[in-house]
Motif scaffolding. Sequence first.
Motif, short mmCIF file in Angstrom:
data_model
loop_
_atom_site.label_atom_id
_atom_site.label_comp_id
_atom_site.label_asym_id
_atom_site.label_seq_id
_atom_site.Cartn_x
_atom_site.Cartn_y
_atom_site.Cartn_z
N HIS A 288 0.84 -1.20 0.00
CA HIS A 288 0.00 0.00 0.00
C HIS A 288 0.88 1.25 0.00
O HIS A 288 1.92 1.28 0.65
CB HIS A 288 -0.90 -0.01 1.23
N ARG A 289 0.42 2.26 -0.70
CA ARG A 289 1.29 3.43 -0.82
C ARG A 289 1.41 4.20 0.50
O ARG A 289 2.25 5.09 0.63
CB ARG A 289 0.79 4.37 -1.91
N ASP A 290 0.58 3.87 1.47
CA ASP A 290 0.72 4.51 2.77
C ASP A 290 1.89 3.97 3.57
O ASP A 290 2.17 4.48 4.65
CB ASP A 290 -0.55 4.27 3.62
N ARG A 291 2.52 2.91 3.07
CA ARG A 291 3.65 2.37 3.82
C ARG A 291 4.65 3.48 4.13
O ARG A 291 5.05 4.25 3.25
CB ARG A 291 4.34 1.27 3.02
N LEU A 292 5.08 3.53 5.36
CA LEU A 292 6.08 4.51 5.75
C LEU A 292 7.43 4.09 5.19
O LEU A 292 7.84 2.94 5.33
CB LEU A 292 6.16 4.60 7.27
N GLU A 293 8.08 5.01 4.52
CA GLU A 293 9.34 4.67 3.89
C GLU A 293 10.52 5.44 4.46
O GLU A 293 11.67 5.16 4.12
CB GLU A 293 9.25 4.94 2.37
N THR A 294 10.23 6.42 5.27
CA THR A 294 11.29 7.28 5.81
C THR A 294 10.97 7.56 7.27
O THR A 294 9.80 7.74 7.61
CB THR A 294 11.32 8.63 5.06
N PRO A 295 11.97 7.63 8.12
CA PRO A 295 11.69 8.04 9.51
C PRO A 295 11.08 9.44 9.52
O PRO A 295 11.41 10.28 8.69
CB PRO A 295 13.07 8.03 10.17
N GLU A 375 10.43 14.63 7.30
CA GLU A 375 11.20 13.43 7.04
C GLU A 375 12.57 13.58 7.69
O GLU A 375 13.14 14.67 7.73
CB GLU A 375 11.35 13.20 5.53
N ALA A 376 13.09 12.47 8.18
CA ALA A 376 14.35 12.53 8.90
C ALA A 376 15.25 11.39 8.45
O ALA A 376 14.80 10.46 7.78
CB ALA A 376 14.09 12.43 10.41
N THR A 377 16.51 11.48 8.85
CA THR A 377 17.41 10.35 8.57
C THR A 377 17.28 9.35 9.71
O THR A 377 16.79 9.67 10.80
CB THR A 377 18.87 10.81 8.50
N TRP A 378 17.71 8.13 9.45
CA TRP A 378 17.70 7.13 10.50
C TRP A 378 18.57 7.57 11.67
O TRP A 378 18.23 7.35 12.83
CB TRP A 378 18.17 5.78 9.97
N ASP A 379 19.69 8.21 11.34
CA ASP A 379 20.58 8.64 12.40
C ASP A 379 19.88 9.63 13.33
O ASP A 379 19.93 9.50 14.56
CB ASP A 379 21.84 9.26 11.77
N GLU A 380 19.17 10.58 12.74
CA GLU A 380 18.44 11.55 13.56
C GLU A 380 17.37 10.87 14.41
O GLU A 380 17.25 11.12 15.61
CB GLU A 380 17.75 12.59 12.65
N ALA A 381 16.58 10.02 13.75
CA ALA A 381 15.45 9.41 14.45
C ALA A 381 15.92 8.52 15.60
O ALA A 381 15.35 8.55 16.70
CB ALA A 381 14.61 8.60 13.47
N LEU A 382 16.96 7.74 15.35
CA LEU A 382 17.44 6.84 16.40
C LEU A 382 18.14 7.62 17.50
O LEU A 382 18.01 7.31 18.69
CB LEU A 382 18.39 5.80 15.78
N VAL A 767 10.36 -10.01 0.26
CA VAL A 767 10.68 -8.78 -0.46
C VAL A 767 11.42 -7.85 0.49
O VAL A 767 11.33 -8.01 1.71
CB VAL A 767 9.40 -8.09 -0.97
N PRO A 768 12.15 -6.86 -0.04
CA PRO A 768 12.81 -5.91 0.85
C PRO A 768 11.80 -4.89 1.39
O PRO A 768 10.77 -4.66 0.76
CB PRO A 768 13.84 -5.23 -0.05
N PRO A 769 12.10 -4.26 2.53
CA PRO A 769 11.19 -3.22 3.03
C PRO A 769 11.17 -2.06 2.03
O PRO A 769 12.13 -1.84 1.30
CB PRO A 769 11.84 -2.78 4.35
N PRO A 770 10.06 -1.33 1.98
CA PRO A 770 9.96 -0.25 1.00
C PRO A 770 10.84 0.94 1.38
O PRO A 770 11.01 1.25 2.56
CB PRO A 770 8.47 0.13 1.07
N GLY A 771 11.37 1.59 0.38
CA GLY A 771 12.14 2.82 0.60
C GLY A 771 13.25 2.62 1.61
O GLY A 771 14.02 1.65 1.55
N ASP A 772 13.32 3.55 2.57
CA ASP A 772 14.33 3.47 3.61
C ASP A 772 13.85 2.72 4.84
O ASP A 772 14.54 2.70 5.85
CB ASP A 772 14.75 4.88 4.04
N ALA A 773 12.66 2.16 4.76
CA ALA A 773 12.17 1.40 5.92
C ALA A 773 13.15 0.27 6.21
O ALA A 773 13.86 -0.21 5.33
CB ALA A 773 10.78 0.83 5.63
N ARG A 774 13.21 -0.12 7.49
CA ARG A 774 14.16 -1.15 7.88
C ARG A 774 13.46 -2.34 8.48
O ARG A 774 12.34 -2.23 8.99
CB ARG A 774 15.15 -0.59 8.92
N ARG A 775 14.18 -3.43 8.47
CA ARG A 775 13.65 -4.59 9.18
C ARG A 775 13.58 -4.26 10.67
O ARG A 775 14.49 -3.64 11.23
CB ARG A 775 14.54 -5.81 8.94
N ASP A 776 12.49 -4.67 11.31
CA ASP A 776 12.28 -4.30 12.71
C ASP A 776 13.45 -4.73 13.59
O ASP A 776 13.84 -4.01 14.51
CB ASP A 776 10.97 -4.91 13.21
#
Lengths: 1008, 181
Positions: A288-295, A375-382, A767-776
């Motif tokens: 679904h296009r609502d999938r979050l792809e970026t932090p 939108e943020a980078t993973w580094d920022e969000a974590l 399949v890989p996670p969409p965009g920049d999403a990561r495996r949990d």
Amino acid sequence: MPTLTIDGHTCTVDIGGTILDAARAVGIDVPTLCWYPSLTSVGNCRICLVSVEGTDKLLPACATAAEDGMRVTSESHAAVRSRQGVLGLLLERYPVEDIPAAEARNEFEALVRRYDVPTTHRAGLPPRDGDARDGDPAIRHDMSTCILCTRCVRACEEIQVVGVLDVAHRSDRAQIIVGADGNPEHAGCTWCGECVRVCPTGAIHDIIPMAVRAGDGTMLERPRSNAMPPIDRTVRSVCPYCAVGCQLDLEVRDDTVVHVRSPWIEEATPNRGSTCVKGRFGLDFVQHRDRLETPLIRRGWVKRDGRWIFDATHDTASMWPRRGGPWELIEEEGQTRKRGPRSNPLQRSTSGIGPLGDPRDRVATPLAWYAPFREATWDEALELSAQELTRLRDTSGPSSLAVLQSAKCSNEENYLLQRMFRGGLGTNNVDHCTRLCHSSSVSAMQQAMNTSAASGAMREVEDVADVIFLLGANTTESHPVFGAAIKRAVKRGATLIVCDPRRIELASRAHIHLRAMPGTDVAVMNGMLHHILALGLEDRDFIARRTHQFDRVRAAVQPYTPERASQISGVPAALIREAAERYARGPRSSTLWAMGLTQHATGTDIVTSLLNLILATGMIGRPGAAMLPIRGQNNVQGASDVGAIPMVYTDYQPVTNPDIRHRFAQEWGVPDDRIPLKAGLKVTQMVMDDSPVRGMYIMGENPILSDPQVAHAEHWFRELEFLAVQDIFLTETARYADVVLPGSSFAEKDGTFVNTERRIQLSRAAVPPPGDARRDLDILIELSNRIGLPSPYRDAAEVMDEIARVTPSWRGVSHARLESHAGLQYPVHDAEHGGTPFLFADAFPTTDGKATFFPVEYLPPAELPDDAYPFLLNTGRQMYHWHTGTMTRRSFALDARESTPIVELNPADAAAMGVGDGEEVVVASRRAEIRIAVRLSDRVSPGQVFIPMHYREAAVNLLTNPALDPVAHIPEFKVCAVSVHPANRGQSVHSATTPLQATSWTSASPAE
Amino acid sequence: MSHGPSASGGATLKPSPGHHDAPHEPVFTGATRAALDELITRYPTKQAVLLPALWMLQEARGWVSEAGMAEVAALLGITPAYVKGVVTFYTMYHQHPVGKYFIQVCTTSPCNVCGAEDVVKAFLETTGCGELGVTSDDGRYTVIEVECLGACGFATPVMVNSDFLESVTPDTVPGLLARYQ
């Protein structure tokens, strides 16, 4: 056992086995068309005819019993000529011009190729016709390719036990029909897709609800079963919906899940090839296009001098109050007008519903919801998450932090998350939605026999049980694949006793339906036990050898004569007596229950009274006498098993035991005293007004819709100092987050889930996670490291190795062992142990091996109807939706079936207040009110109403009563008092358009 | 596709608009229900009562509607699709409403040799049906061809409802029909 030879191979089959069974056993491929594993053999296609020495005519291998000394030739000249003749006749009605020259698209065409039958069209009969069903969102038909093998008819009748299909007319006009009138809904169809699975020609096929957009923007449908562009790979996975744990094969092309197939029926999987509509057609949410792809980080958070601070004047943060946004509260949405429910959009006459359109447009996250975030980078969000979690720990103390884990996530992820909060942040405030489903079962089972899971397996219930006692469980809708198994058991001859206030499908098939008033189950159980004791039907030997304290229960149930139980529950005393006798006489009675018993302020009492019944009659610890609390979520059992609850580590090892704490602290490399010896807060305690919790981490849960009294919960979450949400969509809860971490769906990661029968199964990344999403798992490893708890894992398999080290009953579990399809039912004592399908044959896991009876008195529900709120509200699930709808409402095929919230209202009540089907009413409780459309249904008794929990726009949990069970702290979702009034008298809210044509409600104006 | 007399049975009734839209009133109430319940006791399974139950339905309504099939299915604990399969297998259950007088003309070989097709033509013209299986506009007649009525010596035999008429010729048709108004 007969021994015979086939093509020179000697083989032995069981008595009653067929020539075909024998041939398959030695790997000889006798062709079949009408035959299918587990279905009745009808022998009507004649493709499996073989030569048997000494017999003049050819014999059907599928329908001829193997006899001792038979000498069979599978591909004799006569047999091959016969097959060619059969295939040639079938081809006379088959669209041969469509058959590709080089390949076979289906089983039938493969046989045509194998026997080299010419596919030139012979003039003659017109193509066969039959069911067309234009516009169905998932299942399509091309009956011109039907060869009348009747596999679909038998699969629907024998596997799903529905019987939608049959053969009608005769001779050249014979065809497959749907019900009496062509309308699958009238015939009880639930679109499970079993017919699609068994069809050998693609006459019944599925289009891809998980449609892929082609280069020009059009949708790729699937015109015939094998006509898709070739897939890249097939990946074995486990369904992410309910706890039956169906295994699925995901077909992947271009890193997109394009189709779901079910595993071969003969494999050792819980579902043996079946799925329900959700498993087969409801997985398009993954794309679904609502999938979050970026932090995402809430606007206003800025990094100054190396630290993150919230500056309400920064960015556009000041446009909204802290943690606010451009959206309506759930409470406000509850009061907007609703579109009426569909009126049978799928009946046959409604052709031309139109092209599918993009399923991703159906129910979308409103764009405005993203506005308060950047939108943020993973580094920022974590970094921000780690900083705030450790800051709160250091300034307000570890108990100011809490985590909601996820019954949708894997064991490995849940283990790491509780490890992070216990070992890294020092709090036991760890819980998940088990609190809201079976926590009262767990507390009752722990108390009585120190166990927290089912004693038996689903297959036992299907194959062996003589009596099935099903309480508060709408299995055919909530666990459809298991529901079908129960129906098969009834067909086999098992007695079904249903205790449920609603006349659910299984109640209509039951021998006895105890239609008790909600929340009066203790009275029914005590009444049954009273009658059992009066007749002396209790298992005295079992009671004496394996239990304590029976006398207390004997005394307690004494006043509960069937008449008194009848007065309280409304069930006729004669039925209580009959149910009691049948249950006690068994000889093998299985006991199944779900939310109807547990979600009460007296949930622990209710389950305890049921356990008393089980123990007094000895209906546990024998095959076919299973104790089976039917778990809800795909991994609610596993999340609990790996310690995602506040009072225990993995395997229910109490946090209060210093030795156990020491073992975990050592494993995690932290000092013992970092982890409190006190149990943490439960979900329902975390969100109380006087809760110490100031910062929260939520993984894959949506408490704002699932907690009782949503309006309160929504305000409470807004008051937090810090909230991080790890999810795949911007849920109703995530919109209040400071940080949103885009995780992965089940299809994007390796991990294990535990089903309702303790079966640990491996689900694999497709399949890989969409965009920049990561495996949990990667998110949790990284965050743990940043919080200061080193997490040196590379993948889920390594996490499982650690779980196995610290979890006695999982000691023998590893990903390598789970590669076999069946999975492992724990306890698995060591690397050689094969698992335990069934427990308590000799002893219970208590210190002396005995179970304990606890007397229970009936207490009425916390809030009962009165003059101001005269109706009793019951809540629950629907077939086509799941929980808070986060996934299913983003599935095209599912949301098309059931797209609007409804309240089930008895026709008599509706007539009394003058509302008709589809009209809007206001349902109000002491806490809130919602506007919702009426569905007339005699499933509910007069005076009761039922509202499903899936809809944000009419969130039933605005109304529910937050009264808690004193032991398990489970809320009373199943009973509260409401009033029902017509919203606009005489004004119908029936929509002129069907849901399939309608735009999504999210883009409709609230006044619409 | 034409379905004249054939091994697959001749009675192909054509829908006449209007009848199908009326909501189905249950047939098996009161005395009819009691009769069915009594019948059920005589058979080993409920399913075995299907054929007589369908006859009762057809007697009460003149034909077997899809809603009627669903009613029978529910009463006998079988699926509506199964009932439809049975109804459509046999030729004597009417799947569409028929006229007040249901006229069955034998057109099997001996009668055919003796001019049965002309008898059929005469019935179609005189009744105003025009076509086999179609009910006349006044709702009085439906004409179909049937397989052997067992009176080859008295060609052409005809059944009007349960009346058995022998030696019918095109000339006698108008006179016969005068008795069935």
